[in-house]
Design a protein around this motif. Sequence first.
Motif, PDB file in Angstrom:
ATOM      1  N   LYS A 161      -5.297  -4.284  -2.107  1.00 30.96           N
ATOM      2  CA  LYS A 161      -6.987  -4.099  -2.007  1.00 30.96           C
ATOM      3  C   LYS A 161      -7.491  -2.976  -3.045  1.00 30.96           C
ATOM      4  CE  LYS A 161     -10.905  -7.280  -2.304  1.00 30.96           C
ATOM      5  NZ  LYS A 161     -12.244  -8.402  -1.598  1.00 30.96           N
ATOM      6  N   LYS A 162      -7.702  -2.295  -1.706  1.00 33.73           N
ATOM      7  CA  LYS A 162      -9.045  -1.190  -1.888  1.00 33.73           C
ATOM      8  C   LYS A 162      -7.940   0.072  -3.287  1.00 33.73           C
ATOM      9  CE  LYS A 162     -10.336   2.985   1.013  1.00 33.73           C
ATOM     10  NZ  LYS A 162     -10.133   3.283   1.919  1.00 33.73           N
ATOM     11  N   GLU A 199       0.779  -0.704  -0.148  1.00 31.02           N
ATOM     12  CA  GLU A 199      -0.241  -0.289   0.031  1.00 31.02           C
ATOM     13  C   GLU A 199       0.930   1.167  -0.038  1.00 31.02           C
ATOM     14  OE1 GLU A 199      -2.614  -0.033   3.853  1.00 31.02           O
ATOM     15  OE2 GLU A 199      -0.370  -0.831   4.656  1.00 31.02           O
ATOM     16  N   GLU A 222      -8.507  -1.713  -6.523  1.00 23.33           N
ATOM     17  CA  GLU A 222      -9.486  -2.299  -7.193  1.00 23.33           C
ATOM     18  C   GLU A 222      -9.912  -0.452  -7.567  1.00 23.33           C
ATOM     19  OE1 GLU A 222     -11.783  -4.078  -4.316  1.00 23.33           O
ATOM     20  OE2 GLU A 222     -11.343  -5.786  -4.700  1.00 23.33           O
ATOM     21  N   GLU A 223      -9.636   0.102  -7.149  1.00 25.24           N
ATOM     22  CA  GLU A 223     -10.302   1.866  -7.558  1.00 25.24           C
ATOM     23  C   GLU A 223      -9.065   2.374  -8.537  1.00 25.24           C
ATOM     24  OE1 GLU A 223     -11.516   6.145  -6.894  1.00 25.24           O
ATOM     25  OE2 GLU A 223     -12.489   3.254  -6.168  1.00 25.24           O
ATOM     26  N   ASN A 226      -4.016  -2.202   2.263  1.00 25.28           N
ATOM     27  CA  ASN A 226      -5.177  -1.992   1.759  1.00 25.28           C
ATOM     28  C   ASN A 226      -4.757  -1.755   0.155  1.00 25.28           C
ATOM     29  OD1 ASN A 226      -6.514  -0.640   3.371  1.00 25.28           O
ATOM     30  ND2 ASN A 226      -5.435   1.082   4.428  1.00 25.28           N
TER      31      ASN A 226
END
Length: 82
Positions: A47-48, A14, A51-52, A45
């Motif tokens: 993945k977050k 991240e 995905e964004e 984070n």
Amino acid sequence: MKLLTVSIAAYNVEKYLEKCLNSLNDDRFKDDIEVLIIDDGSKDNTKKIAEEFQRKSPDTFHYMVDCKINPNAVRTKKISFL
């Protein structure tokens, strides 16, 4: 068809992922590349963030989770997106 595929093996990155993906999110060549972000089960984070980018530019960024893969396997994962 895209001219270049960039594969990114990601695990708990991240701190660096957003900067990395922003460097590939350039309008001058965005239509010519695809970016595969293959997450090896990150606990942060990653993945977050991935995905964004996929949500904003689904033709360029592709995110998937594949736990416990080795770096050589990342190169073969692009077949899943074609």
